[in-house]
Design an enzyme around this catalytic site. Sequence first.
Site, PDB file in Angstrom:
ATOM      1  CG  MET A 188      -2.337  -1.191   1.034  1.00 19.48           C
ATOM      2  SD  MET A 188      -3.542  -0.981   2.119  1.00 19.48           S
ATOM      3  CE  MET A 188      -2.619  -0.267   3.630  1.00 19.48           C
ATOM      4  CG  LEU A 235       6.894   1.576  -0.725  1.00 22.23           C
ATOM      5  CD1 LEU A 235       7.370   1.692  -2.527  1.00 22.23           C
ATOM      6  CD2 LEU A 235       6.105  -0.339  -0.836  1.00 22.23           C
ATOM      7  CG  HIS A 236       8.249  -0.157   6.036  1.00 27.91           C
ATOM      8  ND1 HIS A 236       8.615  -1.115   5.671  1.00 27.91           N
ATOM      9  CD2 HIS A 236       6.539   0.475   6.293  1.00 27.91           C
ATOM     10  CE1 HIS A 236       7.717  -1.738   5.826  1.00 27.91           C
ATOM     11  NE2 HIS A 236       6.716  -0.799   6.409  1.00 27.91           N
ATOM     12  N   GLY A 282      11.477  -2.864   5.991  1.00 27.19           N
ATOM     13  CA  GLY A 282      10.039  -4.517   5.660  1.00 27.19           C
ATOM     14  C   GLY A 282      10.008  -4.294   4.110  1.00 27.19           C
ATOM     15  CG  HIS A 283       7.296  -2.034   1.916  1.00 26.74           C
ATOM     16  ND1 HIS A 283       6.735  -0.902   2.883  1.00 26.74           N
ATOM     17  CD2 HIS A 283       5.884  -2.379   2.162  1.00 26.74           C
ATOM     18  CE1 HIS A 283       5.568  -0.917   3.554  1.00 26.74           C
ATOM     19  NE2 HIS A 283       4.595  -1.616   3.145  1.00 26.74           N
ATOM     20  CD  GLN A 336      -6.148  -3.763   2.469  1.00 36.74           C
ATOM     21  OE1 GLN A 336      -5.984  -4.160   1.017  1.00 36.74           O
ATOM     22  NE2 GLN A 336      -4.750  -3.786   3.067  1.00 36.74           N
ATOM     23  NE  ARG A 349      -2.860   1.952   9.817  1.00 39.95           N
ATOM     24  CZ  ARG A 349      -3.616   0.913   8.893  1.00 39.95           C
ATOM     25  NH1 ARG A 349      -2.619  -0.106   9.545  1.00 39.95           N
ATOM     26  NH2 ARG A 349      -4.762   0.836   8.428  1.00 39.95           N
TER      27      ARG A 349
HETATM   28  P1  AMP Z   1       1.426  -2.853   3.296  1.00 36.69           P
HETATM   29  O1  AMP Z   1       1.888  -2.127   2.288  1.00 36.69           O
HETATM   30  O2  AMP Z   1       1.429  -2.427   5.004  1.00 36.69           O
HETATM   31  O3  AMP Z   1       0.379  -3.283   3.182  1.00 36.69           O
HETATM   32  O4  AMP Z   1       2.922  -4.124   3.640  1.00 36.69           O
HETATM   33  C1  AMP Z   1       3.226  -4.343   2.444  1.00 36.69           C
HETATM   34  C2  AMP Z   1       3.607  -6.170   2.337  1.00 36.69           C
HETATM   35  O5  AMP Z   1       4.739  -5.785   3.530  1.00 36.69           O
HETATM   36  C3  AMP Z   1       2.699  -7.183   3.430  1.00 36.69           C
HETATM   37  O6  AMP Z   1       3.432  -8.165   3.398  1.00 36.69           O
HETATM   38  C4  AMP Z   1       3.666  -7.065   4.758  1.00 36.69           C
HETATM   39  O7  AMP Z   1       3.401  -7.852   5.267  1.00 36.69           O
HETATM   40  C5  AMP Z   1       4.828  -6.672   4.295  1.00 36.69           C
HETATM   41  N1  AMP Z   1       5.476  -5.974   5.315  1.00 36.69           N
HETATM   42  C6  AMP Z   1       4.903  -4.510   6.260  1.00 36.69           C
HETATM   43  N2  AMP Z   1       5.683  -4.700   7.653  1.00 36.69           N
HETATM   44  C7  AMP Z   1       6.749  -5.423   6.968  1.00 36.69           C
HETATM   45  C8  AMP Z   1       7.699  -5.824   8.132  1.00 36.69           C
HETATM   46  N3  AMP Z   1       8.782  -4.793   8.957  1.00 36.69           N
HETATM   47  N4  AMP Z   1       8.869  -6.679   7.735  1.00 36.69           N
HETATM   48  C9  AMP Z   1       8.632  -7.511   7.131  1.00 36.69           C
HETATM   49  N5  AMP Z   1       7.311  -7.190   5.832  1.00 36.69           N
HETATM   50  C10 AMP Z   1       6.883  -6.218   6.360  1.00 36.69           C
END
Ligand code: AMP
Length: 286
Positions: A30, A33-34, A36-37, A61, A187
């Site tokens: 979504m 990006l950080h 994790g992404h 959602q 967030r």
């Molecule tokens: P989001 O943009 O929050 O919907 O997340 C997109 C994808 O990135 C989802 O599969 C999340 O589980 C993954 N994601 C989000 N935060 C992290 C994180 N800290 N470490 C690893 N993957 C993450």
Amino acid sequence: MKVVKEIRAFQQISEFYKCSGKSVALVPTMGFLHEGHISLMQKAKAENDILIVSIFVNPTQFGKGEDFDKYPRDIIRDFHICEKAGADYIFNPEVSEMYGEKSFTKVSVSNVTEKLEGDFRPGHFDGVATVVTKLLNITAPRKFYLGQKDAQQNAVLKRMIRDLNIDTELIVCETIREQNGLAKSSRNTFLTHEQKQKASALYFILNEGKRLILEEKISDADFIYDYASEILKEKAPEFELQYYKITDNYFLDEIKDLSLYNGEILISLACKAGSTRLIDNIIFLK
Ligand code: AMP
């Protein structure tokens, strides 16, 4: 790196890669990006020929009163991050492109959606399952990469792929954390400096749960819950723990008596820090 905003145009690209025999990976996000992404993108790129990143804040959602309107967005910064991480395509449709025509269809997974997050975000996983089905149909990836951070989402989508025979493989990647243990999240930008520091308690109580189970051999889940919520009260009294549950990692059923259970254990929690809702989990083998 190409940015594509139209579904039809992307389907033609997907068709091309299907015929070419190249392996295509999707990282659905979504945006905002950080690290994790980025870790998902790097793994996906290393294991495949072509990397697609979708960036779409999916309205269906989010429940009423949730943060769809104020969800953080910075698409130009996101484009740079994706390019640096080796993305070949970004799929970044407008809401009107994804849902413009009236839609009468949704994908609804039962059972695993009804617990944990399901108690607090009714309808959330219908939105997730439907948009991910659409994204898979549009991008046709051989594999798609998700983070362990959203453990229930992964269980739901695993179920959906199996039940609907969707021709793709779901790869779950480890959660990337701040130095203090707080799971990275778009967030987190809403947290004050103090909240960010105190939020390290969440990962701490997850690990305490694991320690009580594996090292102290505690088998009473209620005891572990009481212990964890007491620690959180001490470390971050203003945080509101919505749930802290010990489940299996398949049906996500609660395990009340751990002495009878062997296998993968998921401890997951949701907590409100002010108006920001945080989720986190750990998975381990008993
Ligand atoms: P989001 O943009 O929050 O919907 O997340 C997109 C994808 O990135 C989802 O599969 C999340 O589980 C993954 N994601 C989000 N935060 C992290 C994180 N800290 N470490 C690893 N993957 C993450």
